[in-house]
Scaffold this active site. Structure first.
Site, short mmCIF file in Angstrom:
data_model
loop_
_atom_site.label_atom_id
_atom_site.label_comp_id
_atom_site.label_asym_id
_atom_site.label_seq_id
_atom_site.Cartn_x
_atom_site.Cartn_y
_atom_site.Cartn_z
N GLU A 1 26.38 -0.12 -10.85
CA GLU A 1 25.34 -0.84 -11.86
C GLU A 1 25.93 -2.09 -12.26
OE1 GLU A 1 24.25 3.04 -13.79
OE2 GLU A 1 22.28 2.00 -14.00
N HIS B 1 16.89 2.91 -14.70
CA HIS B 1 17.76 3.06 -13.78
C HIS B 1 17.48 2.24 -12.38
CE1 HIS B 1 18.81 7.68 -14.79
NE2 HIS B 1 19.39 6.84 -15.47
N ARG C 1 17.30 16.29 -21.22
CA ARG C 1 15.61 15.76 -21.22
C ARG C 1 15.02 16.79 -20.32
NH1 ARG C 1 17.23 10.32 -19.69
NH2 ARG C 1 17.75 9.36 -21.68
N ASN D 1 27.25 -3.45 -21.35
CA ASN D 1 26.50 -2.52 -21.71
C ASN D 1 26.62 -1.90 -23.34
OD1 ASN D 1 24.65 -0.36 -21.67
ND2 ASN D 1 25.52 0.77 -20.24
N ARG E 1 23.34 -5.46 -19.56
CA ARG E 1 22.29 -4.53 -19.23
C ARG E 1 21.18 -4.25 -20.40
NH1 ARG E 1 22.27 1.78 -19.61
NH2 ARG E 1 20.60 2.27 -18.35
#
Ligand code: AMP
Length: 394
Positions: A382, A180, A239, A10, A91
């Site tokens: 993940e 996601h 956020r 990643n 990823r």
């Protein structure tokens, strides 16, 4: 040594996270992180068998970082020459409308990821750096891109399309791509296996520093809260989540702010951080316990948004069989789970306080047998999901 492994990468703008995964057992054989790439002082942290090997040195670029990672594998194990790496899985956050599953990284696929940079300006350029150096340093191993957006490529048009002028939306590729997706697909798939059903109506709550919720029927996503970018939806660590887009016009016209300033404000200085000064939910909880009114209000705003989404997605699916908590907050914050489930009592949700309080690395059912919805805490993985998806192309 295991029969085969996948190296999962990643790559971020100033970091590379990696994990060597046995895709069959699901075990992580080693993992690590290159951080502060391009800074005066960087670091590489390689973890294997409970041992942590740290090298502090300048890491001028991604190429140097990854070559150091390969050196640490040789020095501290597992030796990659003996690990039978059958694929490297990368990823990639933004796959646009081009990818509804993993893709073997050919020059053409790399060029497409590059074309998607305007839709994923924060992530795709960083992924491309990792992809480029891994293709160079491990040229004999097939490299696969696994997209965060792929699971949401078959969202029904009514969920993916905004009520925006069609011509403008199409010209600028503005629609709901989600994010996601690897986690939502993995978690909903595990719940289907656990409950032995492939026709479930599910809601997955991925509550980490970034947070998103998805509605999944059978094996297909039918709704998700992140949109064109990961800004939309739930209140997150930094956020805003959903906000009237006219707030942007207002901040430009009345506040005299630039677009970049507003981007930073909405993506980094809002959410729990902007409401309380702290983005980490553990800090917010501590402040609540001290009676801090901003923190109490922020938690209520957070829970209110979640409650709205669960209600809306239940309506979209015409019912709900399984609700699942995952990621940093979802897996660890028992109080938050209890508070949300209390707000969902009208759906027939009841939880077992003792099961909810239990700490485990394994999935735990926290609903009571009488609950009309099965509520589970299930650790996301993940890296394993990326490894297994990469394998499907080998
Ligand atoms: P993630 O992005 O999935 O790694 O999640 C990171 C976030 O999980 C952190 O920012 C924390 O807010 C949250 N978190 C981790 N542990 C706990 C905990 N024990 N209680 C509440 N929140 C936690």
């Amino acid at each position: 040594m295991t029969s085969r492994t996948v190296l999962v990468i990643n790559s971020g703008s100033s970091s590379i996270k990696y994990q060597l995964v046995d895709p069959d057992s699901g075990a992580a054989l080693a993992s690590g992180l290159v951080e502060r790439i391009g800074d005066v002082q960087g670091a590489i942290i390689h973890k294997v068998d409970d041992a942590k090997h740290v090298v502090e040195e300048p890491v001028p670029d991604h190429g140097f970082g990854l070559s150091e990672v390969l050196r640490l594998f040789d020095e501290h194990g597992p030796r990659l020459s003996e690990a039978n790496i059958v694929a490297v899985g990368h990823r990639v956050v933004q796959g646009g409308r081009f990818f509804n599953g993993p893709a073997l990284l050919t020059d053409e696929v790399v060029a497409t990821i590059e074309e998607l940079v305007p839709l994923g300006p924060l992530h795709n350029p960083a992924h491309l750096k990792g992809i480029e150096v891994a293709r160079t340093l491990m040229s004999d191993i097939p490299q696969v891109a696994v997209f965060d957006t792929a699971f949401f490529q078959d969202l029904p048009e009514e969920a993916a399309r905004y009520g925006l002028n069609r011509e403008v939306a199409d010209r600028y590729s503005i629609r709901r791509y989600g994010a996601h997706g690897t986690s939502h697909q993995y978690v909903s798939g595990e719940i289907s296996k656990r409950l032995g059903r492939d026709d479930l109506k599910q809601i997955v709550l991925h509550l980490g520093n970034g947070a998103s919720v998805s509605a999944v029927v059978g094996a297909h996503a039918v709704e998700t809260s992140m949109g064109l970018t990961p800004l939309e939806g739930l209140v997150m660590g930094g956020r805003t989540g959903d906000i009237d887009p006219a707030a942007v016009f207002h901040l430009v016209r009345v506040g005299g702010m630039s677009i970049d300033e507003i981007d930073h404000l909405f993506n980094r200085e809002s959410g729990m951080k902007g409401l309380t000064g702290e983005s980490d939910m553990r800090e917010v909880t501590r402040m609540m316990d001290e009676g801090n009114q901003d923190a109490i209000d922020a938690m209520n705003i957070y829970l209110h948004r979640l409650t709205k989404y669960v209600g809306a997605y239940t309506a979209v699916m015409g019912g709900l069989d399984a609700l699942t908590f995952t990621a940093g907050i979802g897996e660890n914050d028992a109080r938050l789970r209890a508070a949300l489930c209390e707000r969902l009592a009208y759906l027939g949700v009841t939880i077992d306080a003792e099961a909810n309080a239990r700490r485990s690395d394994e999935p735990v059912t926290i609903s009571t047998p009488e609950s009309s919805i099965v509520v589970t805490v299930l650790p996301t993985n993940e890296e394993l999901a990326i490894a297994r998806q990469a394998l499907t192309l080998i």
